[in-house]
Scaffold this motif. Structure first.
Motif, short mmCIF file in Angstrom:
data_model
loop_
_atom_site.label_atom_id
_atom_site.label_comp_id
_atom_site.label_asym_id
_atom_site.label_seq_id
_atom_site.Cartn_x
_atom_site.Cartn_y
_atom_site.Cartn_z
N TRP A 1 -8.60 13.99 -2.49
CA TRP A 1 -8.37 15.18 -2.78
C TRP A 1 -8.17 15.18 -4.54
CZ3 TRP A 1 -4.52 17.53 -5.68
CH2 TRP A 1 -3.25 16.91 -5.61
N GLN A 2 -7.47 14.41 -4.82
CA GLN A 2 -7.30 14.38 -6.33
C GLN A 2 -8.79 14.33 -6.96
OE1 GLN A 2 -4.45 10.94 -5.95
NE2 GLN A 2 -3.00 12.42 -7.25
N PRO B 1 0.79 -1.44 -0.12
CA PRO B 1 -0.02 0.02 0.09
C PRO B 1 0.88 1.28 -0.09
CG PRO B 1 0.03 -0.79 2.32
CD PRO B 1 0.91 -1.75 1.40
N SER B 2 0.31 2.36 -0.50
CA SER B 2 1.18 3.53 -0.61
C SER B 2 0.28 4.64 -1.20
CB SER B 2 2.25 3.39 -1.57
OG SER B 2 3.06 4.77 -1.86
N THR B 3 0.36 5.99 -0.61
CA THR B 3 -0.02 7.02 -1.37
C THR B 3 0.69 7.44 -2.73
OG1 THR B 3 1.15 8.80 -0.42
CG2 THR B 3 -0.42 7.96 1.16
N PRO B 4 -0.07 8.14 -3.27
CA PRO B 4 0.77 8.61 -4.62
C PRO B 4 1.63 9.85 -4.17
CG PRO B 4 -1.34 9.62 -4.69
CD PRO B 4 -1.45 8.62 -3.46
N ASP B 5 2.06 10.25 -3.00
CA ASP B 5 2.88 11.11 -2.63
C ASP B 5 4.40 10.71 -2.47
OD1 ASP B 5 4.33 13.43 -1.54
OD2 ASP B 5 3.38 13.60 0.37
N GLU C 1 1.74 12.67 -6.73
CA GLU C 1 0.94 13.49 -6.31
C GLU C 1 1.51 15.05 -6.29
OE1 GLU C 1 -0.05 14.85 -1.80
OE2 GLU C 1 -0.74 12.79 -2.10
N LYS C 2 2.84 15.20 -6.25
CA LYS C 2 3.40 16.76 -6.39
C LYS C 2 3.13 17.14 -7.80
CE LYS C 2 6.06 17.10 -2.27
NZ LYS C 2 5.69 15.79 -1.49
N GLY C 3 3.34 16.25 -8.56
CA GLY C 3 3.16 16.44 -10.26
C GLY C 3 1.85 16.77 -10.49
N PHE C 4 0.95 15.93 -9.83
CA PHE C 4 -0.74 16.49 -10.11
C PHE C 4 -0.79 17.56 -9.76
CE2 PHE C 4 -4.82 14.07 -10.34
CZ PHE C 4 -5.39 15.31 -9.91
N ARG C 5 -0.47 17.97 -8.49
CA ARG C 5 -0.74 19.39 -7.95
C ARG C 5 0.04 20.63 -8.84
NH1 ARG C 5 -2.87 19.68 -2.67
NH2 ARG C 5 -2.33 17.87 -1.34
N LEU D 1 -2.85 12.26 -16.18
CA LEU D 1 -2.29 12.35 -14.88
C LEU D 1 -2.13 11.07 -14.43
CD1 LEU D 1 -4.26 15.33 -13.58
CD2 LEU D 1 -2.22 15.30 -14.43
N SER D 2 -2.53 9.86 -15.16
CA SER D 2 -2.51 8.68 -14.55
C SER D 2 -1.10 7.94 -13.77
CB SER D 2 -3.15 7.72 -15.56
OG SER D 2 -4.52 7.61 -15.32
N HIS D 3 -0.06 8.43 -14.54
CA HIS D 3 1.27 7.81 -13.93
C HIS D 3 1.96 8.95 -13.26
CE1 HIS D 3 1.45 3.65 -15.29
NE2 HIS D 3 0.69 4.06 -16.38
#
Length: 354
Positions: free
Chosen positions: A247-248, A179-183, A213-217, A208-210
């Protein structure tokens, strides 16, 4: 919805061009047009399953194999990420797969059309031609000067994921952690931010799929287009780094964007396992959560056909009607089913590529 008239499906992601490229045959287009029963998509099975088209990804593969058969190590472990890919290697693979797409169109006698606008997609679907959107997954072939972006756009490129699940000159790909967040790392580089702005100018969809999190922001702060994740699922149901957090999803909804349901079993299951015994109910649960988070206009399919194991109940593109039937049995009405199956993607592309 009788099986003889399947609901058309316009899909947010497939890796069929990679499979054809990897076959190393003189005429890879024939494998698609004649059918081989290997992989997930070819023309005979597409017609059987109501596959009307979708995003055909050009993905410059790693220089070594990656095992997707089991969950990746958890955060903090010694995870072996895919290596960086040199621009020359990426360009050779990108151009080879793009060539296959255009050879497919030429050899298909009208059965497949490379589309450059939403109007092209509607026209192809009306003719019964598979509507193929030229997409790049991982922009390693495009150097930081972005010169090749204009060339690729002129050739028909209309959608681009700046990264795959590895670092490149534009940003950090989210690793396959569970398990992991995307951050999982830093955001876009200056070159990555310039790439997003250039895509906005050219009306190239940014996927944005790959992206982490920071890149998404960073993309959300820069772009003037809807936020789109072509093949991702709900992190609350499957805590993979590849899935989208609350949040995403909220940011995507606020932008009038979209998410395509990924059929890859490791991004569906709560245990993160790549297993064909994944029930269709698990997919329905993600669809329910996506509709709740994004609204009925923000959800589509992003199968990842030819790129990942999918539930055995679907098996390949010919099995799409079984998913549609499961949606109907769950209580999804015809209007919502058609939105998810194809209408939402076409509407989104009208708002992004024109």
């Amino acid at each position: 919805m009788p099986p003889s008239t399947p609901v058309p499906v316009f899909d947010g992601h497939n890796d069929t061009l990679l499979r054809l490229h990897a076959a190393k045959v003189a005429e890879p287009e024939r494998l698609f047009l004649d059918g081989t029963r290997k992989g997930h998509i070819d023309l005979p099975r597409a017609r059987q399953g109501g596959f009307a088209g979708g995003f055909f990804a050009v993905f410059p593969p790693p220089l070594g194999p990656i095992d997707f058969s089991s969950p990746a190590p958890p955060p903090g472990s010694d995870e072996r990420l895919p290596p960086d890919l040199a621009q020359a290697d990426a360009a050779a693979a990108t151009f080879a797969m793009a060539s296959i797409l255009f050879r497919l169109e030429r050899a298909s006698d009208g059965a497949l059309t490379v589309c450059r606008s939403a109007a092209d997609i509607r026209s192809a679907m009306d003719r019964g031609s598979i509507a193929a959107l030229f997409h790049i997954e991982g922009a390693e072939a495009i150097g930081p000067d972005l010169a090749l972006l204009d060339v690729l756009h002129a050739a028909g490129l209309r959608s681009l994921g700046p990264v795959w699940s590895r670092r490149n000159v534009f940003g950090e790909g989210v690793p396959f952690r569970f398990p992991s967040t995307p951050d999982t790392g830093p955001g876009l580089t200056d070159a990555g931010k310039a790439l997003v702005r250039a895509c906005n100018r050219l009306k190239i969809l940014v996927d944005l799929s790959h992206l982490n999190e920071k890149g998404f922001r960073d993309v959300a702060a820069i772009t003037d287009a809807p936020l789109v994740a072509t093949h991702s699922n709900v992190h609350a149901l499957c805590p993979s780094a590849r899935n989208l957090t609350e949040w995403q999803l909220s940011a995507i909804r606020e932008s009038r964007g979209m998410v395509g349901l990924n059929f890859a079993t490791g991004f569906l299951r709560s245990d993160g396992r790549m297993g064909g015994d994944t029930a269709l109910d698990v997919m329905i649960a993600h669809l329910d959560a996506l509709v709740e988070a994004l609204g009925e206009d923000g959800v589509g399919f992003g199968s990842d056909f030819d790129g990942a194991p999918v539930p055995a109940a679907i098996r390949d593109v010919a099995g799409l009607p079984r998913l549609i039937e499961a949606m109907e049995a769950h209580g999804f009405g015809r209007e919502l089913i058609e939105k998810i199956a194809w209408r939402n993607w076409v509407g989104l592309l009208e708002r992004t590529i024109g």
